[in-house]
Design a protein around this motif. Structure first.
Motif, PDB file in Angstrom:
ATOM      1  N   THR A 295       0.743  -1.419   0.087  1.00 30.10           N
ATOM      2  CA  THR A 295      -0.120  -0.194   0.037  1.00 30.10           C
ATOM      3  C   THR A 295       0.837   1.293   0.116  1.00 30.10           C
ATOM      4  O   THR A 295       0.308   2.321  -0.107  1.00 30.10           O
ATOM      5  CB  THR A 295      -1.027  -0.038   1.340  1.00 30.10           C
ATOM      6  OG1 THR A 295      -0.042   0.050   2.546  1.00 30.10           O
ATOM      7  CG2 THR A 295      -2.139  -1.263   1.209  1.00 30.10           C
ATOM      8  N   ARG A 296       2.172   1.205   0.398  1.00 31.48           N
ATOM      9  CA  ARG A 296       2.909   2.426   0.447  1.00 31.48           C
ATOM     10  C   ARG A 296       2.792   3.316  -0.925  1.00 31.48           C
ATOM     11  O   ARG A 296       3.360   4.390  -0.908  1.00 31.48           O
ATOM     12  CB  ARG A 296       4.197   2.173   1.064  1.00 31.48           C
ATOM     13  CG  ARG A 296       4.255   1.779   2.454  1.00 31.48           C
ATOM     14  CD  ARG A 296       5.584   1.894   3.018  1.00 31.48           C
ATOM     15  NE  ARG A 296       5.612   1.804   4.305  1.00 31.48           N
ATOM     16  CZ  ARG A 296       6.557   2.077   5.329  1.00 31.48           C
ATOM     17  NH1 ARG A 296       7.797   2.020   4.819  1.00 31.48           N
ATOM     18  NH2 ARG A 296       6.472   2.166   6.655  1.00 31.48           N
ATOM     19  N   GLY A 297       3.430   2.366  -1.885  1.00 29.72           N
ATOM     20  CA  GLY A 297       3.873   3.151  -3.394  1.00 29.72           C
ATOM     21  C   GLY A 297       2.370   3.906  -3.761  1.00 29.72           C
ATOM     22  O   GLY A 297       2.565   5.113  -3.936  1.00 29.72           O
ATOM     23  N   GLY A 298       1.126   3.306  -3.437  1.00 26.61           N
ATOM     24  CA  GLY A 298       0.051   4.263  -3.909  1.00 26.61           C
ATOM     25  C   GLY A 298      -0.150   4.807  -5.439  1.00 26.61           C
ATOM     26  O   GLY A 298       0.976   4.974  -6.055  1.00 26.61           O
ATOM     27  N   GLY A 333       5.547   7.082   1.753  1.00 23.02           N
ATOM     28  CA  GLY A 333       6.116   6.256   2.273  1.00 23.02           C
ATOM     29  C   GLY A 333       7.867   6.039   1.779  1.00 23.02           C
ATOM     30  O   GLY A 333       8.670   5.252   2.222  1.00 23.02           O
ATOM     31  N   ARG A 334       8.076   6.936   0.669  1.00 19.18           N
ATOM     32  CA  ARG A 334       9.422   6.923   0.052  1.00 19.18           C
ATOM     33  C   ARG A 334      10.389   8.060   0.679  1.00 19.18           C
ATOM     34  O   ARG A 334       9.727   8.947   1.044  1.00 19.18           O
ATOM     35  CB  ARG A 334       9.339   6.826  -1.216  1.00 19.18           C
ATOM     36  CG  ARG A 334       8.584   5.649  -1.732  1.00 19.18           C
ATOM     37  CD  ARG A 334       9.184   4.417  -1.812  1.00 19.18           C
ATOM     38  NE  ARG A 334      10.306   4.312  -2.898  1.00 19.18           N
ATOM     39  CZ  ARG A 334      10.917   3.138  -3.128  1.00 19.18           C
ATOM     40  NH1 ARG A 334      10.771   2.099  -2.322  1.00 19.18           N
ATOM     41  NH2 ARG A 334      11.970   3.124  -3.811  1.00 19.18           N
ATOM     42  N   THR A 335      11.493   8.153   0.401  1.00 14.92           N
ATOM     43  CA  THR A 335      12.525   9.068   0.614  1.00 14.92           C
ATOM     44  C   THR A 335      13.240   9.582  -0.677  1.00 14.92           C
ATOM     45  O   THR A 335      13.627   8.676  -1.322  1.00 14.92           O
ATOM     46  CB  THR A 335      13.599   8.851   1.675  1.00 14.92           C
ATOM     47  OG1 THR A 335      12.959   8.147   2.834  1.00 14.92           O
ATOM     48  CG2 THR A 335      14.283   9.890   1.812  1.00 14.92           C
ATOM     49  N   LEU A 336      13.085  10.917  -1.045  1.00 13.93           N
ATOM     50  CA  LEU A 336      13.903  11.623  -1.939  1.00 13.93           C
ATOM     51  C   LEU A 336      14.980  12.234  -1.350  1.00 13.93           C
ATOM     52  O   LEU A 336      14.649  13.379  -0.565  1.00 13.93           O
ATOM     53  CB  LEU A 336      13.070  12.446  -2.813  1.00 13.93           C
ATOM     54  CG  LEU A 336      13.782  13.162  -3.805  1.00 13.93           C
ATOM     55  CD1 LEU A 336      14.085  12.365  -5.115  1.00 13.93           C
ATOM     56  CD2 LEU A 336      12.831  14.477  -4.366  1.00 13.93           C
ATOM     57  N   GLY A 337      16.114  11.971  -1.769  1.00 13.57           N
ATOM     58  CA  GLY A 337      17.379  12.700  -1.472  1.00 13.57           C
ATOM     59  C   GLY A 337      17.656  13.763  -2.398  1.00 13.57           C
ATOM     60  O   GLY A 337      17.688  13.637  -3.298  1.00 13.57           O
ATOM     61  N   LEU A 500       5.736   7.755   6.999  1.00 11.14           N
ATOM     62  CA  LEU A 500       5.987   9.094   6.596  1.00 11.14           C
ATOM     63  C   LEU A 500       6.649   8.911   5.199  1.00 11.14           C
ATOM     64  O   LEU A 500       7.462   8.093   4.861  1.00 11.14           O
ATOM     65  CB  LEU A 500       7.042   9.545   7.398  1.00 11.14           C
ATOM     66  CG  LEU A 500       6.574   9.751   8.884  1.00 11.14           C
ATOM     67  CD1 LEU A 500       7.307  10.219   9.905  1.00 11.14           C
ATOM     68  CD2 LEU A 500       5.330  10.975   8.777  1.00 11.14           C
ATOM     69  N   THR A 501       6.470  10.328   4.381  1.00 10.71           N
ATOM     70  CA  THR A 501       7.385  10.369   2.942  1.00 10.71           C
ATOM     71  C   THR A 501       8.207  11.537   3.402  1.00 10.71           C
ATOM     72  O   THR A 501       8.020  12.448   4.308  1.00 10.71           O
ATOM     73  CB  THR A 501       6.222  10.894   2.227  1.00 10.71           C
ATOM     74  OG1 THR A 501       5.275   9.803   1.928  1.00 10.71           O
ATOM     75  CG2 THR A 501       7.052  11.273   0.778  1.00 10.71           C
TER      76      THR A 501
END
Length: 564
Positions: A295-298, A333-337, A500-501
């Motif tokens: 469900t995290r990707g959405g 739910g992902r992280t962008l650096g 969290l994103t």
């Protein structure tokens, strides 16, 4: 314990002999900060002082520069610079030493500069005091130094005030000022903390050239063991005001004697190449997604920016493009650096995504809702700040020093009308528990907390109203390696627990590789590369990104390799 041999050494420029120092106050007994410390700095040598917060690193630097707090008292020992004992040295004699014999680079660039004077005038001050150069010659010298430390548009910078420059640019101004009069000793307190890796490399290369060509000596205070191992000939390890280990850098890193030193190394990125970190994270995330419900990707990105452009005008009215056609997308739910040098547009992008800066062109959606800058749409903006919060780089500056930690956490709850007093107290207790802080912290002021505790309070405040997106602006750059490790582990755990994103801005590619799923690289306001963290770090497509990766301080040793 020392690794140093008894072989004859070159002449020392600086010697600490059994120095002890304490802080005194009327309300409390004296607090010992430095205890029986002895070490020396050779001519033409870089010596790095490393250790956790409270180890005494900065106090030692201040003991050399004569900038100790008024309540500091040296109880025994000496600090000898070129046969001059600096202990109890009269202020007038110190003034003759500062700038000419001792150059000082303080840790906080903004506090180190006078906000009422242009940076060019401040950088030229050592030349005015210690040389016979006229005003025009002093300006030429400063402009030359600004170029050497990696500043662009040096004439414009020369005439700027500190608030008109980024933190990294202010730090480079201070470094230029420190070396302006060609002192024999540079005391550098975390001189590259706020700098991007390529600028950091340029500054460290410059200091290396000066030590080699001019016999300059450098006392380098740093929490970055990569910098210490790569750039210092010797390392001194401090813990609780005591010297626990000292010797050649290669031996300290490859064969540490003390368990404390090994713990510092384990917490750093020295033993873990950046690509290996990204590989480990990618594998961990793949396993987590496989075992989850998916469900995290959405279908709808949590953060979506389309073709963002923003132009500012400088003091002369000339346009400066801060962002040029920038697009990005982050799944829930992902992280962008986000990485890039000073002036690349990172801060402008952060402020645009947070609704603090209105773009000239382009659109931003948070949680599928368009971001509106219409002043009438107050309700929509209020809802945005329930969805998105910011964790700032400097928690000491971001937190009100007049409020206790509990009051700081209560403010957003009150502002958003979160329940009654009892419910708010329960939420504050939850936030402290969530960020792994004891309940007693609620009654303490920020000045009574460590750097790591302050950053945890900043994170807890951002989480108070249960946002879904956190923008983390250099969240660990000012922290020691062991505290960095704790905060990164905390952020990772919170993301998994709360879904969290994250958008993480950092100049440290070691941090970015460890916490990011995707990476976006900015240069001069444009996206030059983006993709998964592993792809960007392992198969960089542009010379600029390859230069960023090559500039990361890394020290490979047999001991490190055995631990991989």
């Amino acid at each position: 314990m020392s690794h140093d041999s008894d072989a004859k050494r070159p002449a020392n420029i600086l010697e600490f002999s059994r120095l002890s120092l304490e802080y005194r106050s009327r309300a409390r007994p004296p607090v010992s900060v430095i205890t029986d410390i002895s070490f020396s700095l050779r001519r033409g040598e870089v010596l790095a002082l490393v250790g956790e917060s409270g180890s005494g690193k900065s106090t030692i630097a201040r003991a050399v520069t004569g900038t100790l707090a008024p309540n500091a008292r040296i109880t025994q020992g000496s600090v000898v610079l070129d046969s001059t004992n600096l202990v109890d040295l009269p202020a007038k004699q110190y003034e003759r030493l500062r700038g000419r014999t001792i150059g000082y680079v303080p840790q906080d660039a903004l506090l180190g500069l006078n906000p009422l004077l242009t940076v060019g005038k401040q950088a030229a001050e050592p030349l005015r005091v210690h040389t016979r150069l006229d005003r025009a010659a002093r300006k030429r010298r400063v402009l030359e130094l600004f170029e050497r430390v990696g500043l662009r548009r040096v004439e414009q910078v020369y005439n700027s005030y500190p608030h008109e420059l980024s933190g990294g640019m202010c730090q480079r101004v201070l470094i230029a000022a420190a070396i302006a009069a060609e002192p024999a000793l540079i005391v550098a307190d975390e001189p590259t903390t706020a700098l991007d890796v390529t600028v950091q490399k340029r500054i460290l290369d410059l200091l290396g050239d000066l030590t080699r060509d001019n016999g300059l000596s450098v006392l380098l205070v740093t929490h970055d063991l990569g910098v210490a191992a790569e750039r210092a000939q010797r390392i001194a390890v401090l813990q609780h005001g005591r010297l626990v280990e000292t010797g050649p850098s290669e031996l300290i890193v490859s064969k540490p004697i003390e368990a404390y030193t090994r713990r510092l190394i384990d917490a750093s990125h020295l033993a873990r190449p950046t690509v290996a970190i990204a590989e480990a994270r990618a594998a961990q995330r793949e396993d987590a997604q496989t075992s989850s419900l998916g469900t995290r990707g959405g279908a709808v990105p949590m953060v979506l920016a389309s073709r963002i452009s923003k132009t500012f005008s400088n003091r002369t009215g000339a346009p400066v493009a801060a962002l040029d056609d920038v697009s990005l997308s982050i799944a829930r739910g992902r992280t962008l650096g986000i990485v890039g040098e000073s002036g690349s547009g990172k801060t402008t992008l952060m402020r645009t995504l947070a609704g603090l800066t209105q773009p000239d062109e382009g659109d931003v959606c948070i949680g599928g809702q368009p971001l509106s800058h219409d002043p009438v749409a107050k309700r929509a903006r209020r809802e945005l700040y329930r969805t998105l919060q910011i964790v700032y780089q400097n928690p000491y500056a971001a937190l009100n020093p007049r409020l206790t930690a509990g009051r700081i956490l209560e403010e957003p709850l009150t502002g958003f009308g979160f329940g009654g007093r009892a419910e708010r107290r329960r939420r504050i207790a939850e936030l402290l528990d969530l960020t792994e802080l004891p309940a007693s912290v609620a009654g303490r002021y920020t000045a009574e907390l460590s750097g790591g505790q302050r950053q945890r309070i900043a994170i807890a405040r951002a989480l108070a109203v249960r946002p879904e997106v956190l923008i983390c602006d250099e969240p660990v750059s000012a922290l020691d390696v062991t505290v960095q490790r704790q905060i990164l582990d905390l952020l990772d755990g919170l993301q998994r627990e709360l879904g969290l994103t994250y958008l993480v801005i950092s100049h440290d590619l070691g941090v970015i590789s460890e916490i990011s799923d995707e990476i976006l690289v900015l240069q001069h306001g444009q996206v030059v590369e983006s993709g998964t963290a592993l792809d960007v770090l392992r198969d960089a497509r542009t010379d600029y990104v390859r230069e960023l990766i090559a500039a990361i301080p890394q020290y490979r040793t047999p001991w490190n390799q055995r631990r991989n």
